[in-house]
Write an enzyme that holds these catalytic residues in place. Structure first.
Site, mmCIF file in Angstrom:
data_model
loop_
_atom_site.group_PDB
_atom_site.id
_atom_site.type_symbol
_atom_site.label_atom_id
_atom_site.label_comp_id
_atom_site.label_asym_id
_atom_site.label_seq_id
_atom_site.Cartn_x
_atom_site.Cartn_y
_atom_site.Cartn_z
ATOM 1 N N THR A 104 0.872 -1.184 0.000
ATOM 2 C CA THR A 104 0.000 0.000 0.000
ATOM 3 C C THR A 104 0.900 1.222 0.000
ATOM 4 O OG1 THR A 104 -1.661 -1.173 1.309
ATOM 5 C CG2 THR A 104 -1.820 1.225 1.242
ATOM 6 N N LYS A 111 -7.663 1.624 -3.287
ATOM 7 C CA LYS A 111 -7.311 1.149 -1.939
ATOM 8 C C LYS A 111 -7.424 2.290 -0.912
ATOM 9 C CE LYS A 111 -5.095 -0.952 1.475
ATOM 10 N NZ LYS A 111 -5.673 -2.002 2.273
ATOM 11 N N LYS A 125 -1.557 5.085 8.711
ATOM 12 C CA LYS A 125 -0.739 5.215 7.492
ATOM 13 C C LYS A 125 -1.646 5.419 6.270
ATOM 14 C CE LYS A 125 1.671 2.370 4.164
ATOM 15 N NZ LYS A 125 2.024 1.047 3.700
HETATM 16 P P1 NAD Z 1 5.817 -5.991 7.380
HETATM 17 O O1 NAD Z 1 6.589 -4.867 7.960
HETATM 18 O O2 NAD Z 1 5.385 -7.125 8.252
HETATM 19 O O3 NAD Z 1 6.648 -6.639 6.159
HETATM 20 C C1 NAD Z 1 7.460 -5.913 5.280
HETATM 21 C C2 NAD Z 1 8.674 -6.785 4.962
HETATM 22 O O4 NAD Z 1 9.456 -6.104 3.979
HETATM 23 C C3 NAD Z 1 9.587 -7.018 6.165
HETATM 24 O O5 NAD Z 1 9.763 -8.406 6.346
HETATM 25 C C4 NAD Z 1 10.893 -6.305 5.786
HETATM 26 O O6 NAD Z 1 12.041 -6.967 6.270
HETATM 27 C C5 NAD Z 1 10.815 -6.372 4.264
HETATM 28 N N1 NAD Z 1 11.640 -5.370 3.587
HETATM 29 C C6 NAD Z 1 11.731 -4.047 3.807
HETATM 30 N N2 NAD Z 1 12.588 -3.475 2.929
HETATM 31 C C7 NAD Z 1 13.059 -4.473 2.146
HETATM 32 C C8 NAD Z 1 13.956 -4.530 1.053
HETATM 33 N N3 NAD Z 1 14.577 -3.431 0.601
HETATM 34 N N4 NAD Z 1 14.197 -5.729 0.487
HETATM 35 C C9 NAD Z 1 13.592 -6.841 0.939
HETATM 36 N N5 NAD Z 1 12.719 -6.862 1.970
HETATM 37 C C10 NAD Z 1 12.455 -5.697 2.562
HETATM 38 O O7 NAD Z 1 4.544 -5.315 6.650
HETATM 39 P P2 NAD Z 1 3.171 -6.038 6.247
HETATM 40 O O8 NAD Z 1 2.214 -5.992 7.375
HETATM 41 O O9 NAD Z 1 3.492 -7.337 5.591
HETATM 42 O O10 NAD Z 1 2.645 -5.002 5.147
HETATM 43 C C11 NAD Z 1 3.185 -4.943 3.843
HETATM 44 C C12 NAD Z 1 2.341 -3.970 3.029
HETATM 45 O O11 NAD Z 1 0.990 -4.422 2.992
HETATM 46 C C13 NAD Z 1 2.322 -2.544 3.607
HETATM 47 O O12 NAD Z 1 2.376 -1.634 2.541
HETATM 48 C C14 NAD Z 1 0.976 -2.497 4.331
HETATM 49 O O13 NAD Z 1 0.440 -1.180 4.409
HETATM 50 C C15 NAD Z 1 0.110 -3.388 3.434
HETATM 51 N N6 NAD Z 1 -1.030 -4.025 4.095
HETATM 52 C C16 NAD Z 1 -0.893 -4.577 5.324
HETATM 53 C C17 NAD Z 1 -1.995 -5.182 5.922
HETATM 54 C C18 NAD Z 1 -1.870 -5.822 7.293
HETATM 55 O O14 NAD Z 1 -2.900 -6.162 7.885
HETATM 56 N N7 NAD Z 1 -0.671 -6.026 7.807
HETATM 57 C C19 NAD Z 1 -3.230 -5.222 5.257
HETATM 58 C C20 NAD Z 1 -3.333 -4.665 3.983
HETATM 59 C C21 NAD Z 1 -2.219 -4.074 3.401
#
Ligand code: NAD
Length: 293
Positions: A93, A168, A243
């Site tokens: 997102t 979204k 966010k």
């Molecule tokens: P998270 O922080 O759990 O996971 C992100 C991952 O990205 C981490 O494991 C981190 O180590 C990795 N990362 C960061 N920079 C990196 C790079 N340069 N190379 C490789 N890996 C890298 O976040 P999440 O909860 O999985 O959310 C991910 C996305 O989904 C976000 O944009 C969030 O807004 C969206 N989202 C989350 C939810 C939710 O309920 N968690 C729901 C809908 C959408």
């Protein structure tokens, strides 16, 4: 199909696992060793550099925290390592502008860019029941659809690049405002002496009915099982709702949209998640902030 997957966190971990389960050859990369180990257990091939999840892949999926991460990975890794015509799908997102910028960058390099943010939390990512809102060309959508279908229950084309993120952000602004309104209605019903289950039975069949009430009721013991029944643990963190509301504020600013309710929702979530330090709990927990006037 050979698919690269970058970002194996709360959401990406389950999504990559579902692709592997569906028989795809998933090359998974994350900066976190723990996330990589979990992906290996789930049937993915862990790799130790982003490039190894991009080179010679038919599709590359990113699921990263925010726009700055996506820009960096596209600038430094995706456009330099992907073969021409590779389908590059960003499911994070992020702001609409970043989505359009990385798509333009990919386009110039002969790749096929798609933005495909998701609705549904960690449980939906694990269960393969996400909803994908897709921005990109018709041809790109046709290629992405079968891949995304292995991770979701609905895949909907919203328009050109950036349109998925736009949908979204509008959806989550509606969700934030409707959750607060639902919390207020239940708190006032309580003050007015109504039985809350009885109020739920009435309102869920009357014109106040909405998803925050009937699928995710913020009142423990009322409606379907939701994070409220688990002390507001799990689910969708208030910090992530904040966010998304801030992304909505940015989009309103750049597009000239008038969003008084969205702004109010953002202010209330900022107070709850940041001032009161409740960012880690589920977003329906904002009902606790209404306990005292
Ligand atoms: P998270 O922080 O759990 O996971 C992100 C991952 O990205 C981490 O494991 C981190 O180590 C990795 N990362 C960061 N920079 C990196 C790079 N340069 N190379 C490789 N890996 C890298 O976040 P999440 O909860 O999985 O959310 C991910 C996305 O989904 C976000 O944009 C969030 O807004 C969206 N989202 C989350 C939810 C939710 O309920 N968690 C729901 C809908 C959408």
């Amino acid at each position: 199909m050979k698919i690269g997957f970058i970002g194996l966190g709360n959401m990406g971990g389950g999504m990559a696992a579902n692709l592997a389960k569906a028989g795809h050859d998933v090359y998974a990369f994350d900066l976190s060793a723990e996330a990589l180990a979990r992906a290996a257990e789930a049937g993915c091939n862990p790799v130790n550099a982003a490039a190894a999840a991009i080179k010679n892949m038919e599709a590359v999926i990113t699921m990263l925290p925010a726009g700055s991460h996506v820009r960096k990975v596209y600038e430094l890794e995706v456009v330099t390592n992907a073969e021409p015509a590779t389908l590059v799908i960003d499911c994070s997102t992020i702001d609409v502008e970043s989505a359009k910028d990385v798509a333009a960058m990919a386009d110039v390099n002969g790749l096929v860019p798609i933005d495909a943010p998701v609705s549904g939390g960690i449980a939906a990512a694990n269960g393969g029941t996400l909803t994908f809102m897709v921005g990109g060309s018709e041809a790109g959508f046709e290629r992405a659809n079968p891949i995304l279908s292995h991770m979701g229950k609905a895949v909907i084309h919203a328009g050109e690049n950036g349109a998925g993120q736009a949908a979204k952000i509008c959806n989550n602004m509606l969700l934030g405002a409707s959750m607060i309104a639902t919390c207020e209605a239940f708190k006032m019903a309580e003050k007015l002496g109504l039985d809350l289950q009885n109020f739920y039975d009435i309102s869920s069949k009357a014109s106040g009915q909405n998803w925050s009430m009937t699928s995710y009721c913020p009142v423990p013991g009322v409606g379907p099982v939701s994070p409220a029944d688990n002390g507001y643990e799990g689910g969708f963190a208030a910090a992530l709702m904040l966010k998304d509301l801030r992304l909505a504020m940015e989009s309103a600013e750049s597009s000239g949209a008038n969003i008084p309710m969205g702004l109010q929702a953002a202010e209330l979530y900022a107070k709850f998640a940041e001032d009161q330090g409740q960012g880690g709990i589920d977003f329906s927990g904002i009902i606790k902030m209404l306990d005292n006037k």
